[in-house]
Enzyme design. Structure first.
Site, mmCIF file in Angstrom:
data_model
loop_
_atom_site.group_PDB
_atom_site.id
_atom_site.type_symbol
_atom_site.label_atom_id
_atom_site.label_comp_id
_atom_site.label_asym_id
_atom_site.label_seq_id
_atom_site.Cartn_x
_atom_site.Cartn_y
_atom_site.Cartn_z
ATOM 1 N N GLU A 284 31.665 38.874 111.146
ATOM 2 C CA GLU A 284 30.799 38.248 110.042
ATOM 3 C C GLU A 284 30.780 37.756 109.304
ATOM 4 O O GLU A 284 30.410 36.589 108.218
ATOM 5 C CB GLU A 284 29.036 39.043 110.366
ATOM 6 C CG GLU A 284 28.093 38.733 111.855
ATOM 7 C CD GLU A 284 26.808 39.701 111.192
ATOM 8 O OE1 GLU A 284 26.995 40.685 110.067
ATOM 9 O OE2 GLU A 284 26.080 39.427 111.946
ATOM 10 N N HIS A 305 49.180 48.741 128.825
ATOM 11 C CA HIS A 305 49.124 48.082 130.670
ATOM 12 C C HIS A 305 48.262 46.962 130.611
ATOM 13 O O HIS A 305 48.364 46.409 132.220
ATOM 14 C CB HIS A 305 49.237 49.191 130.975
ATOM 15 C CG HIS A 305 49.809 50.336 130.929
ATOM 16 N ND1 HIS A 305 50.632 50.646 131.710
ATOM 17 C CD2 HIS A 305 49.351 51.261 129.749
ATOM 18 C CE1 HIS A 305 51.452 51.975 130.438
ATOM 19 N NE2 HIS A 305 50.312 52.130 129.980
ATOM 20 N N LYS A 419 19.001 33.620 117.610
ATOM 21 C CA LYS A 419 17.853 33.747 117.300
ATOM 22 C C LYS A 419 16.250 32.745 117.300
ATOM 23 O O LYS A 419 15.539 33.201 118.235
ATOM 24 C CB LYS A 419 17.813 34.453 116.008
ATOM 25 C CG LYS A 419 18.522 36.177 116.262
ATOM 26 C CD LYS A 419 17.874 36.777 114.625
ATOM 27 C CE LYS A 419 18.879 37.733 115.084
ATOM 28 N NZ LYS A 419 19.010 39.136 113.893
HETATM 29 O O1 PA5 Z 1 24.804 41.866 109.561
HETATM 30 C C1 PA5 Z 1 23.590 41.611 110.603
HETATM 31 O O2 PA5 Z 1 23.411 41.031 109.868
HETATM 32 C C2 PA5 Z 1 23.214 41.796 112.376
HETATM 33 O O3 PA5 Z 1 24.326 42.518 112.859
HETATM 34 C C3 PA5 Z 1 21.651 42.803 111.751
HETATM 35 O O4 PA5 Z 1 22.415 43.724 111.914
HETATM 36 C C4 PA5 Z 1 21.572 42.681 113.654
HETATM 37 O O5 PA5 Z 1 21.151 41.076 113.579
HETATM 38 C C5 PA5 Z 1 20.330 43.273 113.805
HETATM 39 O O6 PA5 Z 1 18.877 42.716 112.414
HETATM 40 P P1 PA5 Z 1 17.903 43.570 112.402
HETATM 41 O O7 PA5 Z 1 18.629 45.311 111.554
HETATM 42 O O8 PA5 Z 1 17.245 42.965 111.294
HETATM 43 O O9 PA5 Z 1 17.416 43.703 113.341
#
Ligand code: PA5
Length: 442
Positions: A284, A305, A419
């Site tokens: 990310e 393996h 989303k």
């Molecule tokens: O790193 C990130 O921003 C995402 O992986 C969020 O943690 C994930 O989408 C969950 O979001 P939230 O904590 O707002 O529910």
């Protein structure tokens, strides 16, 4: 102290690869230490191991103690950065078989990290008549998966205890002021914990996001923070003595030398969810603007393996980073068998650690010969302190790596796209126009 070693790297990179990067590394270091880079409103994690809210930390400890005393199960509801860190730490320090162990701490069930009805039903059945509590974690407070799971488990809790008693069994970790979860928590009077504004999901394991579920298992979170704080001091060093600089320089140089995939692994099944946490952290943070190393993971020796074939012989596009942790807690010596029907007496009296280490060395040599460069991250051991060091090390190196790539390491615009589409297709109010567009395409 955690160290980074490059194995036979002169076969893959020029001797000057790290010094060539010094000017860029110094800029990246300045961005993290002084907040001068892109995404600088999300670098609260840099000083967090020392600057964390001590009063909230005490509340976390108190809530964890309450959960341990009144619950046989804790349902931890969250996804992505609001899930993977806690699971990684709990699996690593307590075992992936934690729930099966005899113990006086609650089972931990992770929910809201997917949308499978059978998985949800199974957890409800496993909890059965046991006393339980819920820790719902969502920074935005609006993510669909955890919000839907929370509705189901909240109802289960209220049906079991009644509305009033259920209130004392819900712990909400969310934004300090915004979002549906915060409003709901305030209106219901649940205990709340804060995801700091300047700490993004994937950097939040050392906030209440990770600390409450981790503390509920009895792990010493003070030691975890102390380990991170020691690595925070180490990472202030703006030179190649800094292990985070060493790792960031190696992976950036390998990427530019034609290795766009990094495979992280360890010879320990308990490390598996730490690799999932690491994949999110790096994927990310770096994967944007058409750039970034693709983070993959393996569990050795199991994957030797299966994926071992590709690593040894497939496209030469990857490098490996192996995390080593030293001696196991258990000393298991191979028993002597007089009949030696399996021909294994040459190993009699040898420890499992000895056999593992020879497998590790053999693999290192084989993969390096097969043109897969190897980086070794050596931890001192498997304590909360060691893990705290490692978590901060990977976070810091990730920040440096993002700036070396010239991306903003702290945003995630790509995660938002799905989303929005999902909200529209589910018929969420406000998304009518997008819904019509998407349905026409489908
Ligand atoms: O790193 C990130 O921003 C995402 O992986 C969020 O943690 C994930 O989408 C969950 O979001 P939230 O904590 O707002 O529910």
């Amino acid at each position: 102290m955690l160290t980074v070693k490059a194995f036979q790297m002169d076969s893959f990179l020029p001797a000057t690869y790290a010094t060539d990067l010094l000017p860029q590394m110094e800029i990246a270091q300045g961005h993290l230490q002084n907040g001068t880079g892109a995404g600088n409103d999300f670098i609260g994690w840099v000083t967090l191991p020392q600057d964390y809210d001590k009063a909230e930390f005490a509340r976390i400890q108190a809530s964890a103690a309450k959960i341990r005393s009144d619950s046989k199960a804790l349902v931890v509801i969250g996804i992505g950065g609001s899930y993977l860190g806690a699971r990684g730490v709990i699996d690593f320090l307590c075992s992936p078989n934690y729930n099966l162990k005899k113990k006086d701490t609650p089972n931990i069930y992770y929910m809201g990290n997917g949308l499978d009805a059978d998985a949800m039903e199974e957890v409800m059945e496993l909890i059965g008549d046991d006393d339980f509590s819920i820790n719902v974690i969502s920074k935005s407070g609006t993510t669909t998966e955890p919000a839907v799971a929370f509705r189901f488990f909240r109802k289960m809790l209220q049906d079991k205890y009644g509305a009033e008693e259920a209130k004392g069994r819900i712990y909400a970790t969310t934004d300090k002021a915004r979002g549906a979860l915060k409003s709901l928590a305030d209106s219901q009077g649940w205990e709340t914990f804060v995801v700091p504004d300047d700490v993004g999901g994937r950097y939040s394991v050392l906030t209440a996001v990770g600390l409450l579920p981790i503390a509920a298992t009895g792990v010493n979170i003070e030691d975890l923070m102390a380990g991170a704080a020691s690595m925070m001091e180490t990472c202030k060093d703006g030179s190649l003595a800094n292990p985070a600089w060493q790792y960031a320089a190696l992976r950036f140089a390998l990427y530019t030398a034609g290795k766009p995939i990094e495979v992280l692994g360890a010879y320990d099944p308990a490390f598996r969810f730490m690799t999932e946490w690491w994949k999110q952290l790096y994927g990310e943070s770096e994967g944007k603007d058409g750039k970034g190393i693709f983070p993959a993971s393996v569990e050795f020796t199991a994957d030797l393996h299966s994926m071992g074939q590709y690593i040894q012989d497939g496209c030469r596009i990857m490098f490996e980073t192996m995390v080593r942790m030293g001696a196991s807690k258990a000393e298991k010596l191979v028993p002597l068998d007089e009949a030696d029907g399996d021909g294994l007496n040459f190993l009699a009296g040898k420890s499992m650690d000895f056999i593992r280490d020879k497998a590790m060395e053999g693999t290192l040599l084989a993969h390096t010969t097969g043109k897969v460069p190897n980086i070794i991250v050596q931890m001192d051991g498997k304590t909360p302190y060691d893990l705290g060091q490692m978590i901060y090390f990977f976070e810091y190196a990730c920040g440096i790596s993002g700036y070396l790539l010239d991306v903003n390491p702290f945003d995630q615009p790509g995660v938002e796209a799905y989303k929005k589409n999902m909200f529209a297709l589910l018929g969420k109010p406000g998304y009518e126009e997008l819904r019509a567009e998407l349905e026409a395409q489908l």
